[in-house]
Motif scaffolding. Structure first.
Motif, mmCIF file in Angstrom:
data_model
loop_
_atom_site.group_PDB
_atom_site.id
_atom_site.type_symbol
_atom_site.label_atom_id
_atom_site.label_comp_id
_atom_site.label_asym_id
_atom_site.label_seq_id
_atom_site.Cartn_x
_atom_site.Cartn_y
_atom_site.Cartn_z
ATOM 1 N N UNK A 3 33.591 65.471 37.477
ATOM 2 C CA UNK A 3 34.530 66.257 36.045
ATOM 3 C C UNK A 3 35.215 66.805 36.565
ATOM 4 N N UNK A 4 36.215 66.678 35.265
ATOM 5 C CA UNK A 4 37.205 67.406 35.092
ATOM 6 C C UNK A 4 38.090 68.320 34.091
ATOM 7 N N UNK A 5 39.092 69.122 33.953
ATOM 8 C CA UNK A 5 39.133 69.868 32.892
ATOM 9 C C UNK A 5 40.430 69.436 32.394
ATOM 10 N N UNK A 6 41.073 69.633 30.938
ATOM 11 C CA UNK A 6 41.603 69.167 31.211
ATOM 12 C C UNK A 6 42.587 70.078 30.044
ATOM 13 N N UNK A 7 43.984 70.339 30.073
ATOM 14 C CA UNK A 7 44.349 70.637 28.358
ATOM 15 C C UNK A 7 45.286 69.693 27.639
ATOM 16 N N UNK A 9 39.353 67.259 22.173
ATOM 17 C CA UNK A 9 39.024 66.177 22.100
ATOM 18 C C UNK A 9 38.597 65.316 21.700
ATOM 19 N N UNK A 10 38.245 63.801 22.634
ATOM 20 C CA UNK A 10 38.799 62.881 21.869
ATOM 21 C C UNK A 10 37.682 62.622 20.885
ATOM 22 N N UNK A 11 36.516 63.840 21.142
ATOM 23 C CA UNK A 11 35.987 63.813 19.431
ATOM 24 C C UNK A 11 34.916 65.560 19.189
ATOM 25 N N UNK A 12 34.953 65.649 17.736
ATOM 26 C CA UNK A 12 34.438 66.977 17.711
ATOM 27 C C UNK A 12 33.420 66.842 17.924
ATOM 28 N N UNK A 13 32.678 66.301 18.236
ATOM 29 C CA UNK A 13 31.292 66.240 18.669
ATOM 30 C C UNK A 13 31.148 65.471 20.439
ATOM 31 N N UNK A 53 31.964 76.859 18.751
ATOM 32 C CA UNK A 53 31.302 75.379 18.532
ATOM 33 C C UNK A 53 30.536 75.212 17.568
ATOM 34 N N UNK A 54 30.264 75.096 16.457
ATOM 35 C CA UNK A 54 28.778 74.775 16.500
ATOM 36 C C UNK A 54 28.677 73.953 16.425
ATOM 37 N N UNK A 92 36.890 73.938 23.709
ATOM 38 C CA UNK A 92 37.521 75.030 23.163
ATOM 39 C C UNK A 92 38.287 73.897 22.548
ATOM 40 N N UNK A 93 39.115 73.807 21.775
ATOM 41 C CA UNK A 93 40.379 72.515 20.403
ATOM 42 C C UNK A 93 40.708 71.791 21.444
ATOM 43 N N UNK A 94 41.322 73.013 22.454
ATOM 44 C CA UNK A 94 42.726 72.420 23.270
ATOM 45 C C UNK A 94 42.189 71.893 25.337
ATOM 46 N N UNK A 95 40.913 72.353 24.682
ATOM 47 C CA UNK A 95 40.558 72.074 25.864
ATOM 48 C C UNK A 95 39.462 71.155 26.357
ATOM 49 N N UNK A 96 39.011 70.107 27.248
ATOM 50 C CA UNK A 96 37.868 69.314 27.125
ATOM 51 C C UNK A 96 37.622 68.760 28.638
#
Length: 389
Positions: free
Chosen positions: A186-190, A193-197, A70-71, A214-218
């Protein structure tokens, strides 16, 4: 066993060095104390500077990164009521790439296997010998066998706790360290993301970071006591703290869900000088640690690999030792600049236990100045996307 360059450490730094050297016909053996599966299970940050992106392109391992990464052309900075965007593209003409360190490592292992270069996994009792001579060697135990590797040079890419730095005589190295009085939970969740940046936020609750894989992993972080334990943090408690630590507009749109990984990381700054002793060259966390605020850990390791691979290629291609002689000087010049940026960004947004009311006002003034001043934002952007090698 005999090789030209013995690389201790099978993380991304050692793998990238091995790949760049291998493409120039330089033999390497990588020595890794863990299994490949264990290395690929480690969750790490994934904001890649343009310099690292270009190194991965040179190494021939950038296709999946360009397809799935993701640029990011900017980031959000917030502190209390102040919220603004730093536009990397407008200020520097370039961007960063969000692509998980685990995926970088996976791509590099696939390339190494395709190259047919050897990696010794689950190596125990790794020791370095005669590093200040013309005939250095590494001894280890792997698969129940005692192994000795003779080589021309050793690259210590084995992290802060590895044997490489300790092989430099204690009276010949100088170590600088700052330990911060807090950690990151820190946590990882499926979840999307709350924002694209990325969002970097400071508040009365302390620091928070909204990131993604990713678009599905925050990936989300909040500041916590360094002595705290993840068992004290239910998912609900974490989400409540995160909402209280980021601007309201983002808090209201935050999608929550069960955590699939949760950990607490301490923060520290550390540098070892020199980064070379005899035929041993330190790379990455073996030589330096930065707090993760500026996303410089993997990127600093990559810049070390740039300097070392360039120097070794020059040595083997035309016998030129100059770059090898200058490796520690060149690498440390960039290391200290990245240390400065990471320290500055950490002090900008975190709450320190000994902050006075004056200190808090200075912090607020610094954020306000950054929000209003194009030159200050350009300086931040230049450091974030990565200073030139």
């Amino acid at each position: 066993m005999r090789t030209q360059v013995a690389i201790i450490g099978g993380g991304p730094a050692g793998l990238l060095l091995g790949q760049l050297l291998g493409l120039h016909g330089i033999d390497t053996i990588i020595i890794e104390r863990q299994s490949k599966a264990h290395v690929l299970s480690r969750i790490r940050a994934g904001v890649l500077e343009q310099g690292l992106v270009q190194l991965l392109e040179r190494a021939g391992v950038a296709d999946r990164m360009h397809a799935e990464g993701l640029p990011h052309e900017g980031t959000i900075v917030a502190h209390g009521a102040t919220e603004f965007r730093v536009d990397f593209r407008a200020l520097t003409g370039t961007s960063v790439m969000v692509y998980g360190q685990t995926e970088v490592t996976r791509d590099l292992y696939a390339a190494r296997e395709q190259l047919g270069a050897p990696t010794l996994f689950e190596a125990q009792n790794v020791a370095l010998h005669d590093i200040d001579s013309d005939t250095p060697r590494v001894t280890l135990t792997a698969a129940g066998q005692e192994i000795t590797i003779t080589c021309d040079y050793i690259a210590g890419c084995d992290g802060f706790h590895g044997p490489s730095r300790q092989a430099i005589p204690q009276d010949k190295r100088r170590e600088f360290e700052k330990v911060y009085p807090f950690g990151w939970l820190g946590i990882l969740s499926e979840t999307p993301p709350v924002h694209h940046e990325l969002i970097y936020s400071g508040s009365d609750q302390g620091f928070a970071l909204c990131s993604m894989r990713s678009h599905r992993l925050s990936r989300y972080y909040v500041q916590c006591d360094v002595t705290d334990h993840v068992d004290n943090w239910s998912d609900d408690r974490f989400w409540d703290r995160l909402r209280a630590s980021i601007p309201d507009a983002f808090a209201q749109s935050l999608v929550t869900g069960p955590s699939i990984e949760k950990s607490i990381a301490p923060l520290r700054s550390f540098v070892c000088e020199p980064m070379r002793w005899g035929r041993l060259f330190l790379c990455g966390d073996a030589a330096h640690i930065v707090p993760p605020t500026g996303a410089k850990g993997l990127n600093l390791a990559a810049s070390d690999v740039h300097y070392l691979s360039t120097a070794l290629i020059a040595r083997y291609s035309d016998g030129d030792d100059h770059a090898l002689e200058q490796y520690s000087h060149n690498a440390l010049a960039r290391v200290w600049k990245a240390e400065r940026f990471s320290w500055w960004f950490t002090t900008l947004l975190h709450r320190f236990p000994d902050q006075t009311p004056f200190d808090l006002r200075m912090q607020q003034a610094e954020v306000a100045f950054l929000s209003e001043n194009a030159a200050a934002q350009r300086s931040m952007a230049e450091n974030y996307v990565g200073l030139p090698y």
